[in-house]
Design an enzyme around this catalytic site. Sequence first.
Site, mmCIF file in Angstrom:
data_model
loop_
_atom_site.group_PDB
_atom_site.id
_atom_site.type_symbol
_atom_site.label_atom_id
_atom_site.label_comp_id
_atom_site.label_asym_id
_atom_site.label_seq_id
_atom_site.Cartn_x
_atom_site.Cartn_y
_atom_site.Cartn_z
ATOM 1 C CB VAL A 149 -0.758 0.040 1.146
ATOM 2 C CG1 VAL A 149 -1.527 1.458 1.362
ATOM 3 C CG2 VAL A 149 -2.149 -1.180 1.278
ATOM 4 C CB ALA A 150 4.051 2.144 1.639
ATOM 5 C CD GLU A 192 -2.605 3.622 -1.712
ATOM 6 O OE1 GLU A 192 -2.057 2.506 -1.413
ATOM 7 O OE2 GLU A 192 -1.942 4.806 -1.676
ATOM 8 C CG ASP A 238 -10.190 20.547 -44.514
ATOM 9 O OD1 ASP A 238 -9.617 20.570 -45.632
ATOM 10 O OD2 ASP A 238 -11.541 20.406 -44.325
ATOM 11 C CG ASP A 286 -14.905 21.572 -42.319
ATOM 12 O OD1 ASP A 286 -14.384 20.814 -43.056
ATOM 13 O OD2 ASP A 286 -15.245 22.555 -42.831
ATOM 14 C CG ASP A 319 -12.063 16.590 -42.968
ATOM 15 O OD1 ASP A 319 -11.136 16.302 -43.837
ATOM 16 O OD2 ASP A 319 -12.560 17.608 -42.942
ATOM 17 C CG ASN A 362 3.880 6.802 -2.853
ATOM 18 O OD1 ASN A 362 3.443 7.382 -2.239
ATOM 19 N ND2 ASN A 362 3.674 5.806 -3.851
ATOM 20 C CD GLU A 409 2.975 6.932 2.008
ATOM 21 O OE1 GLU A 409 1.893 7.814 2.269
ATOM 22 O OE2 GLU A 409 2.857 6.036 1.167
#
Length: 937
Positions: A309-310, A314, A356, A658, A662, A724, A727
């Site tokens: 988890v570290a 998340e 174009d 347009d 295209d 991270n 952690e």
Amino acid sequence: MPVRIRARDTSDTTDGVGDSATGPDDVQRLPADRLREALNSPPGGLTTQDAARRRTRCGPNQMPRAPGRGAWRLIAAQLTDLFALMLLLASAGTFVIYAMGRPRDTGTLQLAVAILCVVVLNASIGFAQEYSAERTSESLQAMVPHRCRVLRGGEVTDLPAADLVPGDVVLLEAGDAVPADCRLVEAHDVTVNNAALTGESAPVGRSAQAVDAGPLLRARNCVFMGTDVISGSARAVTFATGTATEFGRIFRLAAAAPRQKTPLQHQVAAMARRVAGTALATGGLLFAVRLPAGQGLVPSFVFALGVMVALVPEGLPATLSVSLAIGVRRMARSHALVKKLLAVEALGSTTVVCTDKTGTLTQAEMTVTRIWAGGGTHRVSGVGYAPVGDVQDPDDVRELLLSAALCSNARLLRPEGHGHWRVLGDTTEGALLVAAAKAGVDPAAHETAGPRTTEHPFDAERMLMSTVTGTPARGYEVHVKGAPQAVLGRCSALMTQGGSRPLDETARKAVDVANDELASQGLRVLAVARRTASGPRPDRQEAESGLTFLGLAGMLDPPRPEVSAAVAACRRAGIRIIMLTGDHPLTAEAVARRVGIVRHPDPVVVSGTELGALDEPGLEALLARPGEHLLCRVSPEHKMRVVTALQRRGAVVAVTGDGANDAPALKHADIGVAMGASGTDVAREAAVMVLLDDSFASIATAVRLGRAVYQNIRKFLVYLFSHNIAELVPILAATFVGFPLVPLTAVQVLAIDLGSDVLPALALGAEPPERDVMDRPPRPPHEPLFSPAVLRRILFLGGIQAAGVCAVFFWHINATGIPYAQFTADDPVYRKAITLVQAGIVVSQFFNALAVRTERESIVRAGLFSNPWLLAAGAFGILLMAAISYLPPLQAVFHTAPLNATDWAVLAALGALLLAADEARKAWLRRRTVTAQGGPS
């Protein structure tokens, strides 16, 4: 035995539709009566019973609806994200541990629920953003007119266009949308606008005469679904409906083209795989290390889960989604609507723009800019259909403009409400009416004094039209306009400033020179002539001979005024621009030079025929040639091949357009950019970005904002991943020194990642573009998000944070003198130590957020308070941490303890040290840059 023509892409074998077919060439080359016979189409139209049988076999005359992404698919996409799958797996495993435990640990259940809540929160945010972006209407049906006038059983019937079948006789008039692919069997002064299919800006004439076989879209006796009748009236026989039409062929091309993933999608996916692999491997390794050491199955699993988890960011999916949504809103304020979030960044990565011409670089409004009369050239100012502007020496051109206006069936319509001036009818005739108004000519007053008595409509053979009007002073006059050579060949005199004089060879050469000069400027040139008529209704031979040549009018579809600056901005940003158009090469080059796409004398100009003759290596070699490229008279297939060839060469390709023609290229490109106001619905459906104001300048703005989005993504990646490290390192350090408990629990990690980090990361995502963002080349398409520079900064900032929190944790633990083996999860000293770690990460991240706002510029110069949202978000994170430390209910969930003022002061000092270290790094980078550029050392 009659020839039978097969309705394309159907299996019909009866009713004369499909028997022994020889292909669409017969549609062009057969005379009208043979065509009716081949299609089994009576002059009075099909009976209701015949039409019903054919509709059963051929199907409705409409495009199949594109399958939309339902809500459940969007939710599934969020839940099958790699990070989401990892967390779901972790949550499921934790639930299993809780269920199997005896006695059951409430903390384990809280952890499982917390991880599941993280997944639900991320999925909810991502779903909300994607769902709002995906809610675009299925607007392809709007390209097909809803109703049309058809002969059924000898009577004119108003029918839904979806009920049209091959063999139906359709009645067409000016202003009608063509409901299917039809062959004209009667035509009176018919011109059509084929821009949606071919990209040609000028209306094209149509006739009912049989022509030689050739490309169907160039057949002068055919009209096609998705186009409009500009002038005249016609009766036509339907030979293809639905997906069997030329419009349907383009629809199938667009549907078959795979939607390309953006560079950011590829990079986020690669990053997720690496992070997930690292997290699983590290967690598994530590689980394997701790289990044999006697830690027990459940404690070892929870420990490994905390490590995993570290390592998993998340908050990244939610942060990425919302940050991209901020970019979406910024682009919307700049008139660029983004339908897919990840497309925001893609335009910032663009290396090539294939644009174009008509409606994208130009205004799609013909405008007279030059008039040659009386032996001289006169400039006309103003653009578009608004009669605002001046004519140089108007007295010398009024007779020419009056005759041109009287030889016209168009009408100039005033604005309604907040609208703008419009032309009803042929746009070329509309441009002449506007020029007449600018010169002070009022054709309506002349028509009131002397109404029109005769008209000889335009046809493709004569290349001109003529009208006869009465005048109170001069009797009846013939007014003629058309192709210069066609009109000049019928003239015997030339009007000069001194009056009319014979049209000798010298005068003819002067007209030819003037015509060539106007044409070389990319102008469409029309000639105007006049003569006196013997009566109100002269025959065509008399009316169109012995004319007096009045002069020439040169007109163009003017570039948008803001395009030149936008093109220059794209050039500074290192973006290559290639024009892809259905227009004539001379017209394309003239517009390209006006807007700055072409600056050198010899651009690479290639026609669609030449493109079609090239194989794939040849096409890639052509696009690799140095210089400016103009690709003219191109088809939808050509556009797709060009986009694919550029992508094979490693380019990130944006395509603007347009028209329906295209759509395949728009969908196949890395990012398709459609015009919102003048664009067709099929183009908007295929694109991922729609320019609401149709302005090419909005592309340059979108590039700038897209680049800022990518810069901001890197900023919050550094911000998220650096903590991270802070952690993970304490957990690893505890393992190696033999401390039995984790310095940071999995629930604390989740609280940091979602409670304290998401808001600052979002605030970083809202940072405005840096001042020099458009003066840098595009980033390499394959450059990873975790570039060496990004990784070095993550390690630098994360290392400082990790050292600080490890110091406070072990300082507090060792200060008690208690052996490591005697610590338990409920020990007050341990609870305060892990609170110090969590609070240390939160406080240092506040200073980290200030540091990562800039790469080299000092935060003092950038302004400590210039992003108030970042300061507010950081303050919220610290207040949340204080609540976790002091409030008993949260203490019970997170196993924390209250901190005193000295603790907070120490943590603030560690955070300030991190900011000071990064400021020193930036100062060193600035000095190194100055030295490298030859400045003072």
